[in-house]
Design a protein around this motif. Structure first.
Motif: not given
Length: 234
Positions: A168-175
């Motif tokens: 939550x609140x942190x970006x997660x990459x597509x990869x």
């Protein structure tokens, strides 16, 4: 420290894998044949097994079958030069979690190994509900609610939402999302992530006005479940 058992009869490959995994922070055990592999698994239960198919005294399939019949629940990843669909299907049908074709990039192997270890840990964790402010996600029923709004997710949508809620609140990459949810399935591309993000956004469209977090795209970084509004409490 997670112990990884490497079962590989090629001494050079076995050594490279062992040194590489030790550098990644794993505890490593090795075996070069079926007998030593089964003994190694009994003497020091590994967290995961990297398993060659062709062994001098039998097949990696024999090892996989014996481990699963003996109750081993950790990830098993086949490493093999055999790249026919029927070979992959046979390995997965025996209970393996992944099938990686030689030659492979070590970085990809480590990424897949960590993904399977994380998924196994999550599956075994005693949890039944995740919360993010007013957003409540029941993992057993796959029902997600926010105030008066609710939606029931498919199994893969549920895995995606759980991953985003845990970060939550942190970006997660597509990869990273792809490796976590789809890397073990052949014939898919990163576009499948965007498709399922779209499905999830559609089902969560009404949640924002009830004080729920927003599923946003972070340019160059991936996707993030972002808390919005002054009433949000994590």
């Amino acid at each position: 420290m997670t112990r990884i058992l490497i079962v590989e009869d090629d001494i050079d490959i076995r050594g490279l894998l062992a040194r590489g995994l030790e550098a990644e922070g794993f505890d490593v055990g090795t075996a070069s044949n079926v007998e030593d592999a089964l003994k190694g698994a009994r003497d020091a239960t590994p967290g995961a097994v990297l398993l060659d198919v062709g062994l001098p005294d039998g097949s990696g399939h024999d090892v996989c079958r014996s481990l699963r019949e003996g109750g081993f629940s950790g990830p098993i990843l086949f490493l093999s030069a055999r790249d026919e669909i029927r070979d992959r299907a046979e390995g997965l049908a025996l209970g393996a979690d992944d099938y990686i074709v030689k030659p492979f990039e070590f970085e990809e192997l480590v990424a897949r190994l960590r993904t399977h270890l994380m998924r196994r840990q999550q599956a075994e964790a005693p949890r039944s509900r995740l919360t993010a402010g007013r957003l409540i996600f029941d993992l057993d029923t796959r029902l997600v609610t926010c105030g008066e709004a609710s939606a029931r997710l498919t199994p893969r949508e549920a895995e995606l939402l759980a991953m985003l809620m845990e970060r939550l609140g942190k970006p997660v990459s597509r990869a990273e999302i792809f490796d976590h949810l789809w890397a073990s399935q052949g014939g898919l591309s990163l576009n499948v992530v965007d498709v399922y993000i779209g499905y999830l956004r559609s089902k969560m469209a009404d949640f924002v006005r009830h004080g729920g977090p927003v599923l946003t795209t972070v340019r160059g970084k991936g996707f993030m479940l972002e808390p919005k509004g002054p009433d949000f409490r994590q």
